[in-house]
Design a protein around this motif. Structure first.
Motif, PDB file in Angstrom:
ATOM      1  N   GLU A 133      25.680  40.095  42.119  1.00 37.84           N
ATOM      2  CA  GLU A 133      25.600  41.542  42.044  1.00 37.84           C
ATOM      3  C   GLU A 133      26.598  42.096  41.037  1.00 37.84           C
TER       4      GLU A 133
ATOM      5  N   GLY B 159      23.302  41.513  39.234  1.00 39.84           N
ATOM      6  CA  GLY B 159      22.608  42.145  40.347  1.00 39.84           C
ATOM      7  C   GLY B 159      21.242  41.531  40.584  1.00 39.84           C
TER       8      GLY B 159
ATOM      9  N   ARG C 115      17.748  51.531  47.403  1.00 42.47           N
ATOM     10  CA  ARG C 115      18.279  50.419  48.193  1.00 42.47           C
ATOM     11  C   ARG C 115      17.216  49.336  48.361  1.00 42.47           C
TER      12      ARG C 115
ATOM     13  N   LYS D 132      16.894  47.551  45.043  1.00 40.48           N
ATOM     14  CA  LYS D 132      18.063  46.677  44.866  1.00 40.48           C
ATOM     15  C   LYS D 132      17.887  45.428  45.739  1.00 40.48           C
TER      16      LYS D 132
ATOM     17  N   ARG E  46      15.785  42.982  44.257  1.00 45.86           N
ATOM     18  CA  ARG E  46      16.452  42.292  43.145  1.00 45.86           C
ATOM     19  C   ARG E  46      17.471  41.263  43.615  1.00 45.86           C
TER      20      ARG E  46
ATOM     21  N   GLN F  19      12.444  49.013  37.725  1.00 47.88           N
ATOM     22  CA  GLN F  19      13.579  48.165  38.125  1.00 47.88           C
ATOM     23  C   GLN F  19      13.178  47.067  39.114  1.00 47.88           C
TER      24      GLN F  19
END
Ligand code: D5M
Ligand code: FE
Ligand code: ZN
Length: 493
Positions: free
Chosen positions: A75, A79, A253, A256, A259, A315
């Motif tokens: 991260e 990340g 979130r 993320k 990811r 993303q």
């Protein structure tokens, strides 16, 4: 933001003091940057253990990173997962049904054909059943002598306390519900919807037709199809990008998490096995969808709404294929079947390379597992006409749709339907997974081994929903493991 971080720092320090450890500034900074309320106690107690092993009360950056391990290091740098398990499996997507816009006119003959098509498709499902004999068309059934019994197939025109008004393509009549009718029949009548097509087992008495039982076309019992590959599908809907109540933080979130998978080993594994994501409509909040909506909009331009959403979706790791369909807030025609989101907006989403835009409803096969994806506007009508369906129990409405083999049986009420020519809303092919949204309530269930998932929303309660008494359950995603059919709920708030 600073205030938030101050609070987080305090919380971490209090917990650390309780465990008898001192965090050096660098260690504290890493914990603040990677703060997650739920996992904090576990992480800190592991840090305390590690510090004890090293005979030191002061905790350094090295101790923290060694405990939180690869995920935090990844991260801090990029990340990203170091390795996505889903990347090892090749894509296998087949679009079984997606509708294009069709020319419609207000032509009565086309509407007659539409209902004739609905009747014919569903009655042939019923006719193939062994329990549909002896069968009589409605006109013939009405002319049978007293004490005759038989089966007929009808479209429900109206449902009343003691009778139903029904018709077939040739004749219309009342069928009486006996006063002493059993619980099963009462229950089925509770589920009947206007304009649905069902079988009726009847008897004749005093030259009148009486209902003995109702036979739903229903779905056959079959086993849920599982696959060899250990990959998963994330199911979601109702993002409402552009609304002031869109929870961008929670949605980010989730991205993320796609990811990097979060802190625990188990979470990282679940996340890294995700190969597909399905969004069942209401991608953006749109403009002018309900009265005074502009007061609740953050982004007041549809193009900018799709642009903003597209930035967020960009993303998502590229190997995750994202299937999107429109809902009643999206930029396309309103009546269902809705063709895909208009090209000028869909292009923005598809510029990401991994987004596929289809119609509402549509049917897609992923590695041979069939997904029926439908936004779910008709759940409002089902909640109005069926006894056991309500906005907070969407899985009941989904079950009724499967039993009646139709996504939107009620015509002429709240759900706009293209009643022209063929009826594309008949559930002809039985899915393995039935995915809807719209009511903003996360629920999942199983009906005859079909996974039912209503995937909730990313929009907090709006003032309009307050007025309607709707209580949403935002910020939850469903993850379906294709290897064993298990469904998990993952919360991002
Ligand atoms: O729908 C969000 C929720 O609000 C869903 O439960 C349906 C409900 N809703 C939306 N419009 C209406 C009207 N006109 N009457 C009653 N209930 C409604 P969404 O499609 O996200 O706006
Ligand atoms: Fe919605
Ligand atoms: Zn909706």
């Amino acid at each position: 933001m600073n205030q938030d971080k101050g609070d987080i720092k305090k919380r971490i320090l209090t917990e650390a003091t309780r465990l008898g450890i001192l965090l050096n500034p660098e260690a504290l900074l890493i914990l603040v940057e990677n703060y997650d309320e739920k996992s904090l106690p576990t992480i800190l107690s592991k840090i305390a253990e590690e510090a004890k092993k090293r005979n030191s009360v002061v905790v350094s950056r090295e101790v923290v990173t060694s405990v939180i391990g690869a995920s935090i290091r990844a991260e801090i740098s990029a990340g990203f997962h170091t390795h996505f398990l889903a990347k090892d499996v090749e894509d296998d997507i087949e679009i079984l049904k997606s509708y294009e816009a069709k020319q419609v006119s207000d032509d009565l003959e086309a509407r007659r054909q539409y209902f004739a098509d609905r009747y014919s498709k569903i009655s042939s499902m019923l006719r193939s059943r062994a329990d549909m004999s002896p069968y009589y068309p409605l006109r013939k059934a009405c002319s049978l002598p007293d004490r005759s019994e038989g089966k007929t197939i009808v479209m429900v025109y109206e449902k009343r306390e003691n009778y139903i008004v029904v018709e077939d393509m040739d004749f219309s009549t009342k069928i009486l519900i006996p006063r002493d009718c059993d619980k099963d029949l009462r229950e089925k009548i509770g589920r009947l919807l206007p304009d649905s097509v069902v079988g009726v087992s009847f008897y004749v008495s005093n030259s009148k037709l009486f209902c003995r039982s109702i036979i739903f076309p229903d779905v056959p019992i079959k086993k849920f199809k599982t696959i060899e590959e250990d990959i998963s599908v994330l199911l979601t809907s109702d993002i409402h990008y552009g609304s002031q109540k869109f929870s961008e933080k929670a949605f980010l979130r989730m991205i993320k998490w796609l990811r990097d998978g979060g802190v625990t080993e188990k979470e990282r594994e679940i996340s890294s096995r995700i190969k597909y994501m399905i969004i069942a409509g209401d991608l953006v909040d749109g403009v002018g969808i309900y009265p005074q909506q502009e007061k609740e909009l953050q982004v007041r331009d549809v193009e900018k709404q799709y642009g903003g959403l597209s930035n967020l979706l960009s993303q998502i790791p590229e190997h995750i294929k994202v299937i999107v369909i429109p809902g009643n807030h999206d930029a396309t025609l309103r009546a269902i079947p809705q063709p895909p989101i208009f090209d000028e907006y869909a292009e923005k989403l598809e510029s990401n390379g991994n987004v596929i835009s289809l119609s509402n409803p549509c049917m897609v096969s992923l590695h041979g597992v069939k997904f029926l994806i439908y936004h779910g506007t008709s759940m409002e009508d089902i909640a109005t006409f069926a006894k056991n369906a309500s906005y907070d129990r969407p899985e009941n409405a989904m079950e009724i749709m499967l039993q009646l083999r139709h996504l939107a049986p009620v015509y002429g009420s709240r759900t706009p339907i293209i009643a022209h020519g063929r009826d594309e809303l008949v559930i002809e092919e039985v899915p393995d997974v039935f995915h809807t949204g719209h009511v903003h309530v996360f629920r999942n269930g199983v009906y005859r081994e079909i996974k039912l998932i209503n995937s909730g929303t990313w929009q907090e309660r709006t003032r309009y929903q307050e007025q309607l008494g709707i209580m949403p359950t935002p910020n939850i995603a469903a993850v379906l493991a294709l290897k064993n059919g298990s469904v998990s709920q993952i919360r991002f708030d």
